[in-house]
Design a protein around this motif. Structure first.
Motif, mmCIF file in Angstrom:
data_model
loop_
_atom_site.group_PDB
_atom_site.id
_atom_site.type_symbol
_atom_site.label_atom_id
_atom_site.label_comp_id
_atom_site.label_asym_id
_atom_site.label_seq_id
_atom_site.Cartn_x
_atom_site.Cartn_y
_atom_site.Cartn_z
ATOM 1 N N GLU A 1 0.831 -1.207 0.000
ATOM 2 C CA GLU A 1 0.000 0.000 0.000
ATOM 3 C C GLU A 1 0.863 1.253 0.000
ATOM 4 N N MET A 2 0.490 2.204 -0.829
ATOM 5 C CA MET A 2 1.121 3.517 -0.839
ATOM 6 C C MET A 2 0.399 4.390 0.174
ATOM 7 N N LEU B 1 1.394 10.497 -1.425
ATOM 8 C CA LEU B 1 1.039 9.915 -2.722
ATOM 9 C C LEU B 1 -0.080 8.884 -2.619
ATOM 10 N N GLY B 2 -0.545 8.613 -1.426
ATOM 11 C CA GLY B 2 -1.671 7.696 -1.268
ATOM 12 C C GLY B 2 -2.979 8.451 -1.230
ATOM 13 N N ARG B 3 -4.071 7.720 -1.055
ATOM 14 C CA ARG B 3 -5.393 8.335 -0.936
ATOM 15 C C ARG B 3 -6.042 7.857 0.349
ATOM 16 N N PRO B 4 -6.330 8.766 1.266
ATOM 17 C CA PRO B 4 -6.940 8.365 2.540
ATOM 18 C C PRO B 4 -8.199 7.549 2.318
ATOM 19 N N GLY B 5 -8.276 6.424 2.998
ATOM 20 C CA GLY B 5 -9.460 5.579 2.896
ATOM 21 C C GLY B 5 -9.444 4.632 1.721
ATOM 22 N N GLU B 6 -8.445 4.720 0.836
ATOM 23 C CA GLU B 6 -8.364 3.836 -0.318
ATOM 24 C C GLU B 6 -7.049 3.069 -0.293
#
Length: 315
Positions: free
Chosen positions: A229-230, A234-239
């Motif tokens: 998981e990123m 660069l990640g998306r909160p909750g995704e």
């Protein structure tokens, strides 16, 4: 049974507490990845994180005798880095790099003489030998800062007839040389830490080559399972965002990453990258770091740590 050439953390801590500097150097080498991860997480990628790590190494030298549970020395080292990092976040830059070594007293009545202070230290001989190895300009500011009553940046600047910024620069260089001297005293430089780091370097180089060629060979794809998981910027909160497509997108947009430095432990690896982006759609910072948390050799989480643009302004 633990091999004779790979002592446990407990054994190394006890040896360090008895005054064996090489044992402490080996402990720092073994735990450098997790210590660096703490600094990067709190301060971002840049000189502040480096300074915090150097201060932590010197604080560990002074305080190794405080460790009550040698088995948990790794957690103790991370706590020292965390404290050094938080001091920087609070902007308390006047705290000496050896964290008050100059303020230790034999008792409340005795004067604060450098000889008395260092005499309390199990590794006093190493300290003075390392100080004497510094160039004269660096040795002077370090001795004033940590072993005299002329301790503030302004006082040192006046004594040396240089700007305050020069004092800070020289202190930073002196701390770096002292920290390097400490880790270089490790008698077993080929310890498991260096083996793990070299393996991680090979993984990093193979990963970058594979992404540029458009495919991941089996041994590299296993490093990045579907569960990876990123997280972070660069990640998306909750995704759940997998690192591979994110990195490929930047690659396709013209961003190129070049491996500069690797430090790794059994569960944490840090890949530091220089970046070029000629003609790229995205303009990235000139460098950043991959902070990876692993389980059973596979990456669970990847956080890309960018430079702290305001780091120098807080000084």
């Amino acid at each position: 049974m633990t091999p004779l050439d790979r002592p446990t953390d407990e054994q190394l801590t006890l040896r360090a507490q008895s005054g064996e500097t090489g044992a402490l150097g080996l402990l720092l080498a073994r735990h450098q990845a997790s210590m660096r991860a703490v600094a990067l997480s709190l301060l971002g990628y840049g000189p502040d994180a480096e300074d915090a790590l150097q201060e932590a190494a010197l604080n560990a030298l002074r305080r190794i005798g405080d460790v009550r549970d040698p088995v948990a020395v790794g957690a103790w080292l991370r706590a020292i880095v965390r404290n050094a990092s938080r001091m920087r976040l609070r902007g308390t830059r006047e705290t000496p790099g050896l964290e008050g070594l100059d303020r230790l007293l034999l008792d409340d009545q005795e004067p604060n003489h450098p000889e008395r202070i260092v005499d309390r230290h199990a590794m006093r001989d190493w300290i003075w030998e390392a100080v004497e190895e510094l160039p004269q300009q660096l040795r002077l500011v370090l001795m004033l800062r940590h072993f005299s009553g002329i301790a503030s940046y302004r006082e040192i600047a006046a004594a040396c007839e240089v700007p305050v910024g020069t004092v800070r620069s020289r202190l930073s260089q002196a701390r770096a040389k002292m920290a390097l001297a400490l880790t270089s005293t490790a008698e077993q430089a080929h310890d498991d830490a260096s083996v793990v780091t070299e393996g991680s370097r090979q993984e990093a180089e193979a990963t970058l080559r594979a992404w540029e060629s458009g495919g991941l060979p089996r041994e590299i794809s296993e490093l990045w399972p579907v569960e990876s998981e990123m997280v972070g910027a660069l990640g998306r909160p909750g995704e759940h965002v997998h690192p591979v497509p994110v990195m490929r997108r930047y690659l396709e947009d013209g961003v190129r990453q070049h491996l500069r430095h690797v430090v790794a432990g059994r569960s944490i690896a840090i890949w530091e990258m220089d970046v070029t982006h000629d003609g790229a759609l995205h303009v990235c910072p000139p460098n950043f770091a991959w902070l990876m948390f692993r389980r059973e050799g596979r990456v669970e989480r990847l956080r890309v740590v960018f430079p702290q643009p305001l780091a120098q302004e807080r000084r």
